[in-house]
Design a protein around this motif. Structure first.
Motif, PDB file in Angstrom:
ATOM      1  N   GLY A 197       0.795  -1.229   0.000  1.00  0.00           N
ATOM      2  CA  GLY A 197       0.000   0.000   0.000  1.00  0.00           C
ATOM      3  C   GLY A 197       0.823   1.271   0.000  1.00  0.00           C
ATOM      4  N   PHE A 198       2.004   1.253   0.604  1.00  0.00           N
ATOM      5  CA  PHE A 198       2.799   2.477   0.650  1.00  0.00           C
ATOM      6  C   PHE A 198       3.119   3.044  -0.726  1.00  0.00           C
ATOM      7  CE2 PHE A 198       3.665   2.017   5.193  1.00  0.00           C
ATOM      8  CZ  PHE A 198       3.555   3.349   5.556  1.00  0.00           C
ATOM      9  N   PRO A 199       3.701   2.279  -1.625  1.00  0.00           N
ATOM     10  CA  PRO A 199       3.980   2.893  -2.929  1.00  0.00           C
ATOM     11  C   PRO A 199       2.744   3.022  -3.823  1.00  0.00           C
ATOM     12  CG  PRO A 199       4.774   0.636  -2.897  1.00  0.00           C
ATOM     13  CD  PRO A 199       4.305   0.951  -1.514  1.00  0.00           C
ATOM     14  N   ASP A 251      -7.043   4.965 -12.506  1.00  0.00           N
ATOM     15  CA  ASP A 251      -6.599   3.816 -13.291  1.00  0.00           C
ATOM     16  C   ASP A 251      -5.184   3.384 -12.933  1.00  0.00           C
ATOM     17  OD1 ASP A 251      -9.006   3.920 -14.569  1.00  0.00           O
ATOM     18  OD2 ASP A 251      -8.245   5.020 -16.303  1.00  0.00           O
ATOM     19  N   TYR A 252      -4.338   4.340 -12.577  1.00  0.00           N
ATOM     20  CA  TYR A 252      -2.959   4.013 -12.239  1.00  0.00           C
ATOM     21  C   TYR A 252      -2.904   3.152 -10.976  1.00  0.00           C
ATOM     22  CZ  TYR A 252      -2.004   7.631 -15.620  1.00  0.00           C
ATOM     23  OH  TYR A 252      -1.966   8.370 -16.764  1.00  0.00           O
ATOM     24  N   GLY A 256      -0.381  -5.169 -11.164  1.00  0.00           N
ATOM     25  CA  GLY A 256       1.029  -5.461 -11.411  1.00  0.00           C
ATOM     26  C   GLY A 256       1.689  -6.120 -10.212  1.00  0.00           C
ATOM     27  N   PHE A 257       1.408  -5.602  -9.003  1.00  0.00           N
ATOM     28  CA  PHE A 257       1.963  -6.215  -7.803  1.00  0.00           C
ATOM     29  C   PHE A 257       1.428  -7.622  -7.607  1.00  0.00           C
ATOM     30  CE2 PHE A 257       3.532  -2.137  -6.037  1.00  0.00           C
ATOM     31  CZ  PHE A 257       4.761  -2.586  -5.606  1.00  0.00           C
TER      32      PHE A 257
END
Length: 169
Positions: free
Chosen positions: A20-22, A29-30, A37-38
């Motif tokens: 969650g931090f990054p 959408d990002y 992706g993660f």
């Protein structure tokens, strides 16, 4: 079994906190793309961790001594009651205001990052419990069960069921 289920939820919540931090600094959408992706990165890493997860074969022979559909339904009811209670709390009202309009919520003094992180961690905990139930019910778990298309199907269920609805998804 139930202690392991809660421990699985806690481990998933810890991973949600670390991811969650990054990710939560992104919007729209990002945020969705980074989350997906993660999930792919973690799936591939676990697929290659043969000593822990048996690689593509997965883990088989998981005991399901306490598992039946009644237990799953009972845990589902507990999760729904918890979510409804959360929505009616002050935290839930803050989360609802963030969902409706982030700028207005921030103008009212709501810490966006804190509440988004709280939602991310809670959803990670619930997903960890759901994964534990899935593993115990099917008595096996392998990486093919968590491919990208499954994440897409879950996202589709949320959108079609209603993004603001607890029971819709």
């Amino acid at each position: 079994f139930f202690l392991a289920l809660i421990l699985g939820g806690v481990v998933a919540a810890i991973f949600a906190f670390l991811i969650g931090f990054p990710v939560l600094r992104l919007k729209g959408d990002y945020l969705a793309i980074a989350s997906l992706g993660f999930s792919e990165i973690i799936r591939i890493c676990l697929n290659n961790a043969i000593s822990i997860t048996n690689g593509p074969t997965g883990i088989t022979g998981i005991p399901n001594t306490y598992m039946n559909l009644y237990v799953i339904a009972g845990i589902l009811i507990l999760v729904i009651v918890f979510m409804l209670a959360l929505i009616r709390s002050s935290y839930g009202r803050a989360l609802l205001s963030i969902r409706e309009d982030e700028v207005a919520a921030q103008a009212m003094g709501i810490n966006l990052f804190r509440y988004k992180m709280l939602a991310f961690v809670i959803s990670g905990f619930v997903a960890g419990i759901g994964g534990g139930l899935l593993a115990a019910y099917t008595q096996a778990i392998d990486p093919k069960m968590f491919q990208f298309i499954v994440a897409y199907e879950i996202l589709l269920m949320v959108v079609l069921g209603g993004q603001g609805s607890v029971s819709g998804a």
